[in-house]
Design a protein around this motif. Sequence first.
Motif, PDB file in Angstrom:
ATOM      1  N   UNK A   8       0.779  -1.165  -0.120  1.00 15.67           N
ATOM      2  CA  UNK A   8      -0.147  -0.053   0.099  1.00 15.67           C
ATOM      3  C   UNK A   8       0.858   1.344  -0.007  1.00 15.67           C
ATOM      4  N   UNK A   9       2.047   1.287   0.868  1.00 13.98           N
ATOM      5  CA  UNK A   9       3.009   2.330   0.745  1.00 13.98           C
ATOM      6  C   UNK A   9       3.457   2.635  -0.447  1.00 13.98           C
ATOM      7  N   UNK A  10       3.807   1.321  -1.315  1.00 17.02           N
ATOM      8  CA  UNK A  10       4.601   1.516  -2.507  1.00 17.02           C
ATOM      9  C   UNK A  10       3.586   1.946  -3.484  1.00 17.02           C
ATOM     10  N   UNK A  11       2.126   1.585  -3.397  1.00 12.95           N
ATOM     11  CA  UNK A  11       1.163   2.135  -4.294  1.00 12.95           C
ATOM     12  C   UNK A  11       1.001   3.401  -4.170  1.00 12.95           C
ATOM     13  N   UNK A  12       0.836   4.082  -2.834  1.00 12.04           N
ATOM     14  CA  UNK A  12       0.825   5.555  -2.627  1.00 12.04           C
ATOM     15  C   UNK A  12       2.125   6.398  -3.348  1.00 12.04           C
ATOM     16  N   UNK A  13       3.141   5.618  -3.181  1.00 14.04           N
ATOM     17  CA  UNK A  13       4.365   6.171  -3.743  1.00 14.04           C
ATOM     18  C   UNK A  13       4.153   6.561  -5.178  1.00 14.04           C
ATOM     19  N   UNK A  14       3.973   5.230  -5.972  1.00 10.80           N
ATOM     20  CA  UNK A  14       3.786   5.316  -7.212  1.00 10.80           C
ATOM     21  C   UNK A  14       2.688   6.171  -7.728  1.00 10.80           C
ATOM     22  N   UNK A  15       1.559   6.273  -6.939  1.00  9.02           N
ATOM     23  CA  UNK A  15       0.504   7.047  -7.594  1.00  9.02           C
ATOM     24  C   UNK A  15       0.967   8.610  -7.275  1.00  9.02           C
ATOM     25  N   UNK A  16       1.692   8.945  -6.371  1.00  5.85           N
ATOM     26  CA  UNK A  16       2.198  10.402  -6.181  1.00  5.85           C
ATOM     27  C   UNK A  16       3.169  10.795  -7.272  1.00  5.85           C
ATOM     28  N   UNK A  17       3.955   9.790  -7.905  1.00  2.00           N
ATOM     29  CA  UNK A  17       4.971   9.922  -8.778  1.00  2.00           C
ATOM     30  C   UNK A  17       4.060  10.213 -10.038  1.00  2.00           C
ATOM     31  N   UNK A  18       3.046   9.387 -10.247  1.00  2.00           N
ATOM     32  CA  UNK A  18       2.065   9.404 -11.324  1.00  2.00           C
ATOM     33  C   UNK A  18       1.648  10.830 -11.564  1.00  2.00           C
ATOM     34  N   UNK A  19       1.011  11.421 -10.487  1.00  2.00           N
ATOM     35  CA  UNK A  19       0.295  12.614 -10.540  1.00  2.00           C
ATOM     36  C   UNK A  19       1.515  13.844 -10.718  1.00  2.00           C
ATOM     37  N   UNK A  20       2.738  13.492 -10.157  1.00  3.24           N
ATOM     38  CA  UNK A  20       3.733  14.649 -10.311  1.00  3.24           C
ATOM     39  C   UNK A  20       4.068  14.762 -11.902  1.00  3.24           C
ATOM     40  N   UNK A  21       4.149  13.482 -12.611  1.00  4.70           N
ATOM     41  CA  UNK A  21       4.384  13.188 -13.826  1.00  4.70           C
ATOM     42  C   UNK A  21       3.369  13.794 -14.779  1.00  4.70           C
ATOM     43  N   UNK A  22       2.245  13.645 -14.316  1.00  2.00           N
ATOM     44  CA  UNK A  22       1.174  14.103 -15.136  1.00  2.00           C
ATOM     45  C   UNK A  22       0.930  15.617 -15.158  1.00  2.00           C
ATOM     46  N   UNK A  23       1.281  16.301 -14.186  1.00  2.00           N
ATOM     47  CA  UNK A  23       1.471  17.586 -13.724  1.00  2.00           C
ATOM     48  C   UNK A  23       2.632  18.224 -14.711  1.00  2.00           C
ATOM     49  N   UNK A  24       3.746  17.733 -14.598  1.00  2.00           N
ATOM     50  CA  UNK A  24       4.742  17.983 -15.503  1.00  2.00           C
ATOM     51  C   UNK A  24       4.351  17.895 -17.045  1.00  2.00           C
ATOM     52  N   UNK A  25       3.732  16.798 -17.523  1.00  2.00           N
ATOM     53  CA  UNK A  25       3.439  16.552 -18.802  1.00  2.00           C
ATOM     54  C   UNK A  25       2.360  17.962 -19.385  1.00  2.00           C
ATOM     55  N   UNK A  26       1.371  18.144 -18.296  1.00  2.00           N
ATOM     56  CA  UNK A  26       0.645  19.127 -18.496  1.00  2.00           C
ATOM     57  C   UNK A  26       1.514  20.703 -18.873  1.00  2.00           C
ATOM     58  N   UNK A  27       2.337  20.625 -18.016  1.00  2.00           N
ATOM     59  CA  UNK A  27       2.980  21.960 -18.261  1.00  2.00           C
ATOM     60  C   UNK A  27       3.744  21.968 -19.622  1.00  2.00           C
ATOM     61  N   UNK A  28       4.339  20.881 -19.914  1.00  2.00           N
ATOM     62  CA  UNK A  28       5.145  20.622 -21.078  1.00  2.00           C
ATOM     63  C   UNK A  28       4.250  20.741 -22.233  1.00  2.00           C
ATOM     64  N   UNK A  29       3.037  20.320 -22.133  1.00  2.00           N
ATOM     65  CA  UNK A  29       2.038  20.551 -23.121  1.00  2.00           C
ATOM     66  C   UNK A  29       1.622  21.897 -23.341  1.00  2.00           C
ATOM     67  N   UNK A  30       1.226  22.670 -22.379  1.00  2.00           N
ATOM     68  CA  UNK A  30       1.152  23.966 -22.246  1.00  2.00           C
ATOM     69  C   UNK A  30       2.333  24.830 -22.991  1.00  2.00           C
ATOM     70  N   UNK A  31       3.542  24.835 -22.555  1.00  2.00           N
ATOM     71  CA  UNK A  31       4.566  25.217 -23.028  1.00  2.00           C
ATOM     72  C   UNK A  31       4.813  25.054 -24.539  1.00  2.00           C
ATOM     73  N   UNK A  32       4.357  23.662 -24.998  1.00  2.52           N
ATOM     74  CA  UNK A  32       4.683  23.471 -26.444  1.00  2.52           C
ATOM     75  C   UNK A  32       3.695  24.339 -27.192  1.00  2.52           C
ATOM     76  N   UNK A  33       2.437  24.409 -26.576  1.00  2.00           N
ATOM     77  CA  UNK A  33       1.442  25.087 -27.532  1.00  2.00           C
ATOM     78  C   UNK A  33       1.727  26.527 -27.514  1.00  2.00           C
ATOM     79  N   UNK A  34       2.309  27.071 -26.424  1.00  2.00           N
ATOM     80  CA  UNK A  34       2.889  28.619 -26.359  1.00  2.00           C
ATOM     81  C   UNK A  34       3.648  28.889 -27.321  1.00  2.00           C
ATOM     82  N   UNK A  35       4.801  27.805 -27.144  1.00  2.00           N
ATOM     83  CA  UNK A  35       5.842  28.145 -28.386  1.00  2.00           C
ATOM     84  C   UNK A  35       5.381  28.040 -29.687  1.00  2.00           C
ATOM     85  N   UNK A  36       4.477  26.924 -29.851  1.00  3.92           N
ATOM     86  CA  UNK A  36       3.748  26.964 -31.337  1.00  3.92           C
ATOM     87  C   UNK A  36       3.288  28.229 -31.710  1.00  3.92           C
ATOM     88  N   UNK A  37       2.430  28.745 -30.943  1.00  3.64           N
ATOM     89  CA  UNK A  37       1.985  29.975 -31.422  1.00  3.64           C
ATOM     90  C   UNK A  37       3.065  31.184 -31.276  1.00  3.64           C
TER      91      UNK A  37
END
Length: 87
Positions: A8-37
């Motif tokens: 359960x602890x490992x699962x929570x840690x992996x889920x937290x890492x997953x959320x952080x990666x999703x947030x980073x991916x969203x930031x990168x997508x926004x930056x990519x859109x901004x740079x494309x514009x």
Amino acid sequence: VENNTILMDKLKKVQQENEELKARMDKHMELSRQLSTEQAVLQESLEKESKVNKRLSMENEELLWKLHNGDLCSPRKLSPSSPSVPL
């Protein structure tokens, strides 16, 4: 039970890492859109400048030809942005 707690602890840690990666991916997508514009705006600006440069180059070539051939009093009116040439 202990094994379950560790998993359960490992699962929570992996889920937290997953959320952080999703947030980073969203930031990168926004930056990519901004740079494309920004790239599209810069490309359009470059194309406009290229057209102006081409027009000015042709105008310059025409004036040099007229100067070389003694044809500065042509019926074509100089544009207001062109410098006046004293005769």
